[in-house]
Design a protein around this motif. Structure first.
Motif, PDB file in Angstrom:
ATOM      1  N   ARG A 159       0.811  -1.216   0.000  1.00 43.27           N
ATOM      2  CA  ARG A 159       0.000   0.000   0.000  1.00 43.27           C
ATOM      3  C   ARG A 159       0.841   1.262   0.000  1.00 43.27           C
ATOM      4  NH1 ARG A 159      -5.612  -0.468   2.882  1.00 43.27           N
ATOM      5  NH2 ARG A 159      -5.602   1.651   2.137  1.00 43.27           N
ATOM      6  N   ASP A 160       1.920   1.292   0.766  1.00 45.60           N
ATOM      7  CA  ASP A 160       2.738   2.496   0.850  1.00 45.60           C
ATOM      8  C   ASP A 160       3.662   2.654  -0.355  1.00 45.60           C
ATOM      9  OD1 ASP A 160       1.597   3.137   3.256  1.00 45.60           O
ATOM     10  OD2 ASP A 160       3.105   2.075   4.426  1.00 45.60           O
TER      11      ASP A 160
ATOM     12  N   SER B 177      -4.296  -1.692  -3.284  1.00 45.71           N
ATOM     13  CA  SER B 177      -5.330  -2.469  -2.588  1.00 45.71           C
ATOM     14  C   SER B 177      -6.708  -1.871  -2.835  1.00 45.71           C
ATOM     15  CB  SER B 177      -5.058  -2.506  -1.090  1.00 45.71           C
ATOM     16  OG  SER B 177      -3.968  -3.325  -0.818  1.00 45.71           O
ATOM     17  N   ASP B 178      -6.779  -0.538  -2.865  1.00 45.15           N
ATOM     18  CA  ASP B 178      -8.059   0.111  -3.139  1.00 45.15           C
ATOM     19  C   ASP B 178      -8.564  -0.238  -4.532  1.00 45.15           C
ATOM     20  OD1 ASP B 178      -8.064   1.323  -0.663  1.00 45.15           O
ATOM     21  OD2 ASP B 178      -7.143   3.176  -1.380  1.00 45.15           O
TER      22      ASP B 178
ATOM     23  N   PHE C  29     -12.642  -3.176  -7.646  1.00 45.13           N
ATOM     24  CA  PHE C  29     -13.063  -4.203  -8.600  1.00 45.13           C
ATOM     25  C   PHE C  29     -13.919  -5.264  -7.921  1.00 45.13           C
ATOM     26  CE2 PHE C  29      -9.222  -3.253 -11.464  1.00 45.13           C
ATOM     27  CZ  PHE C  29      -9.975  -2.407 -12.253  1.00 45.13           C
ATOM     28  N   MET C  30     -13.562  -5.636  -6.699  1.00 45.31           N
ATOM     29  CA  MET C  30     -14.323  -6.641  -5.964  1.00 45.31           C
ATOM     30  C   MET C  30     -15.753  -6.163  -5.708  1.00 45.31           C
ATOM     31  SD  MET C  30     -13.397  -8.314  -2.280  1.00 45.31           S
ATOM     32  CE  MET C  30     -13.689  -6.791  -1.408  1.00 45.31           C
TER      33      MET C  30
ATOM     34  N   VAL D 214     -14.980   3.259  -7.884  1.00 42.68           N
ATOM     35  CA  VAL D 214     -13.645   3.853  -7.730  1.00 42.68           C
ATOM     36  C   VAL D 214     -13.763   5.281  -7.214  1.00 42.68           C
ATOM     37  CG1 VAL D 214     -11.628   4.671  -9.009  1.00 42.68           C
ATOM     38  CG2 VAL D 214     -12.473   2.363  -9.386  1.00 42.68           C
ATOM     39  N   THR D 215     -14.709   6.044  -7.763  1.00 46.38           N
ATOM     40  CA  THR D 215     -14.932   7.417  -7.288  1.00 46.38           C
ATOM     41  C   THR D 215     -15.351   7.417  -5.817  1.00 46.38           C
ATOM     42  OG1 THR D 215     -15.602   8.066  -9.516  1.00 46.38           O
ATOM     43  CG2 THR D 215     -16.196   9.554  -7.727  1.00 46.38           C
ATOM     44  N   GLY D 216     -16.221   6.493  -5.440  1.00 48.39           N
ATOM     45  CA  GLY D 216     -16.647   6.395  -4.040  1.00 48.39           C
ATOM     46  C   GLY D 216     -15.501   6.054  -3.105  1.00 48.39           C
ATOM     47  N   VAL D 217     -14.634   5.137  -3.526  1.00 46.95           N
ATOM     48  CA  VAL D 217     -13.480   4.762  -2.701  1.00 46.95           C
ATOM     49  C   VAL D 217     -12.506   5.933  -2.572  1.00 46.95           C
ATOM     50  CG1 VAL D 217     -11.448   3.251  -2.605  1.00 46.95           C
ATOM     51  CG2 VAL D 217     -13.687   2.288  -3.114  1.00 46.95           C
ATOM     52  N   VAL D 218     -12.281   6.658  -3.667  1.00 47.22           N
ATOM     53  CA  VAL D 218     -11.391   7.827  -3.620  1.00 47.22           C
ATOM     54  C   VAL D 218     -11.956   8.880  -2.668  1.00 47.22           C
ATOM     55  CG1 VAL D 218     -10.548   9.785  -4.985  1.00 47.22           C
ATOM     56  CG2 VAL D 218     -10.321   7.477  -5.873  1.00 47.22           C
ATOM     57  N   LEU D 219     -13.243   9.170  -2.776  1.00 47.16           N
ATOM     58  CA  LEU D 219     -13.862  10.166  -1.883  1.00 47.16           C
ATOM     59  C   LEU D 219     -13.826   9.704  -0.424  1.00 47.16           C
ATOM     60  CD1 LEU D 219     -16.919  11.284  -4.053  1.00 47.16           C
ATOM     61  CD2 LEU D 219     -14.793  12.542  -3.605  1.00 47.16           C
TER      62      LEU D 219
END
Length: 192
Positions: free
Chosen positions: A27-28, A38-39, A44-45, A77-82
């Motif tokens: 992740r880092d 991981s995000d 995708f999951m 993806v947009t939801g995870v980024v936000l």
């Protein structure tokens, strides 16, 4: 078509889950500030799961289109980024700040000696900070008029300094403790 076959969708879900777990240590390394590898696999999951649920809810053997699936992926993806920007990163930065500066904030706090401290040795002090207790290594503070040779277990102390994660303390009695130790004098005249 892959999107219509439920077995492929289940296999894709499990694969994304496994890849998300395997990439946690990276992740880092593989990150874009607010979105890491991981995000990507988690996104995708979630997208595959939503696609699977839509396919299950549709009557017959029709499949969702590639366009709809891509729209689901972009939305997730947009939801995870936000979520990362507005929730996870602010909480992570607060927790890092509080743990990094907490030992410096112990200066001036009262504590109780849990392991006796000798002049040359190191003991342990239990310091109360809000609702938590912190055990830290402690030494006797040396910049005092009268040198202190020993502080026994159970003694109330004051943290004078913090160096190299070690608290430097002196015995201390606050005003409330001092009044509890004094004998009352209001009824001494009646006994004479």
């Amino acid at each position: 078509m892959i999107l219509s076959n439920q077995t492929y969708m289940q296999l894709a879900f499990v694969t994304c889950l496994i890849l998300a777990l395997l990439t946690l240590p990276l992740r880092d390394i593989v990150t874009v500030g607010f979105f890491d590898i991981s995000d990507l696999f988690v996104s995708f999951m979630i997208s595959v799961f939503i696609g699977y649920m839509i396919n299950e809810a549709m009557p017959g053997n029709t499949a969702i289109s590639i366009g709809l699936f891509l729209l689901i992926v972009i939305t997730v993806v947009t939801g995870v980024v936000l979520l990362n920007i507005f929730v996870i990163i602010p909480f992570r930065s607060r927790s890092e700040n509080s743990s990094a500066t907490s030992i410096r904030q112990l200066e001036g706090k009262e504590g109780t000696v849990s392991v006796s401290i000798t002049a040359d040795g190191v003991g342990e002090v239990l310091v109360y900070t809000g609702f938590t207790k912190i055990n830290k290594m402690a030494k006797i503070y040396e910049n005092v008029k009268e040198p202190i040779a020993f502080i026994e277990q159970g003694t109330n102390v004051l943290v004078m300094d913090v160096k190299d994660s070690i608290l430097y303390v002196i015995p201390y009695t606050n005003a409330i403790q001092a009044t509890n130790k004094q004998k009352p004098t209001w009824n001494t005249e009646h006994k004479k």
